[in-house]
Design a protein around this motif. Structure first.
Motif, mmCIF file in Angstrom:
data_model
loop_
_atom_site.group_PDB
_atom_site.id
_atom_site.type_symbol
_atom_site.label_atom_id
_atom_site.label_comp_id
_atom_site.label_asym_id
_atom_site.label_seq_id
_atom_site.Cartn_x
_atom_site.Cartn_y
_atom_site.Cartn_z
ATOM 1 N N GLN A 33 0.834 -1.195 0.000
ATOM 2 C CA GLN A 33 0.000 0.000 0.000
ATOM 3 C C GLN A 33 0.872 1.251 0.000
ATOM 4 N N LYS A 34 1.941 1.223 0.755
ATOM 5 C CA LYS A 34 2.853 2.365 0.827
ATOM 6 C C LYS A 34 3.474 2.666 -0.539
ATOM 7 N N LEU A 36 2.399 1.748 -3.530
ATOM 8 C CA LEU A 36 1.364 2.214 -4.462
ATOM 9 C C LEU A 36 1.065 3.690 -4.237
ATOM 10 N N GLY A 37 0.937 4.085 -2.982
ATOM 11 C CA GLY A 37 0.670 5.490 -2.673
ATOM 12 C C GLY A 37 1.796 6.399 -3.121
ATOM 13 N N GLN A 38 3.027 5.994 -2.870
ATOM 14 C CA GLN A 38 4.194 6.795 -3.261
ATOM 15 C C GLN A 38 4.299 6.943 -4.770
ATOM 16 N N TYR A 41 -0.611 5.673 -6.995
ATOM 17 C CA TYR A 41 -1.716 4.721 -7.167
ATOM 18 C C TYR A 41 -2.483 4.512 -5.863
ATOM 19 N N SER A 42 -2.695 5.596 -5.118
ATOM 20 C CA SER A 42 -3.388 5.485 -3.833
ATOM 21 C C SER A 42 -4.841 5.049 -4.010
ATOM 22 N N ALA A 43 -5.459 5.379 -5.129
ATOM 23 C CA ALA A 43 -6.840 4.948 -5.366
ATOM 24 C C ALA A 43 -6.904 3.420 -5.471
ATOM 25 N N ALA A 45 -4.715 1.331 -4.136
ATOM 26 C CA ALA A 45 -4.415 0.831 -2.790
ATOM 27 C C ALA A 45 -5.650 0.915 -1.900
ATOM 28 N N GLY A 46 -6.365 2.016 -1.979
ATOM 29 C CA GLY A 46 -7.576 2.179 -1.190
ATOM 30 C C GLY A 46 -8.650 1.188 -1.571
#
Length: 92
Positions: A33-34, A36-38, A41-43, A45-46
């Motif tokens: 998740q970390k 992806l967010g970096q 791609y936080s969407a 991951a969420g």
């Protein structure tokens, strides 16, 4: 990554997007998740966390879709190999 409302709830869409991201970032498995967010791609991951059972379950689904052996099957195969070797050593 802009998508239509509710699009991330669609498992096939999420699986497809995860495969694209894996190719783009050069990963064999779904990144954390970390990561992806970096990478922006936080969407995704969420969506994995909220709609698709979390990262371990989602990784299993991706592996199934890619035709890969599950982690439990890999472990089972390794244990059978190990136990077979142990039994062979005892007979000698």
């Amino acid at each position: 990554m802009r998508v239509q409302s509710g699009q991330w709830k669609d498992l096939e869409y999420a699986l497809s997007e995860a495969q694209k991201v894996m190719r783009e970032l050069g990963y064999e498995e779904v990144p954390s998740q970390k990561v992806l967010g970096q990478q922006g791609y936080s969407a995704l991951a969420g969506a994995i966390a909220a709609y698709h059972g979390g990262f371990p379950a989602f990784r299993r689904l991706v592996n199934e879709k890619l035709g890969r052996e599950s982690e439990s099957k890999k472990l089972e195969r390794l244990l059978e190999k190990y136990l077979g070797e142990q039994n062979g050593q005892r007979k000698t």
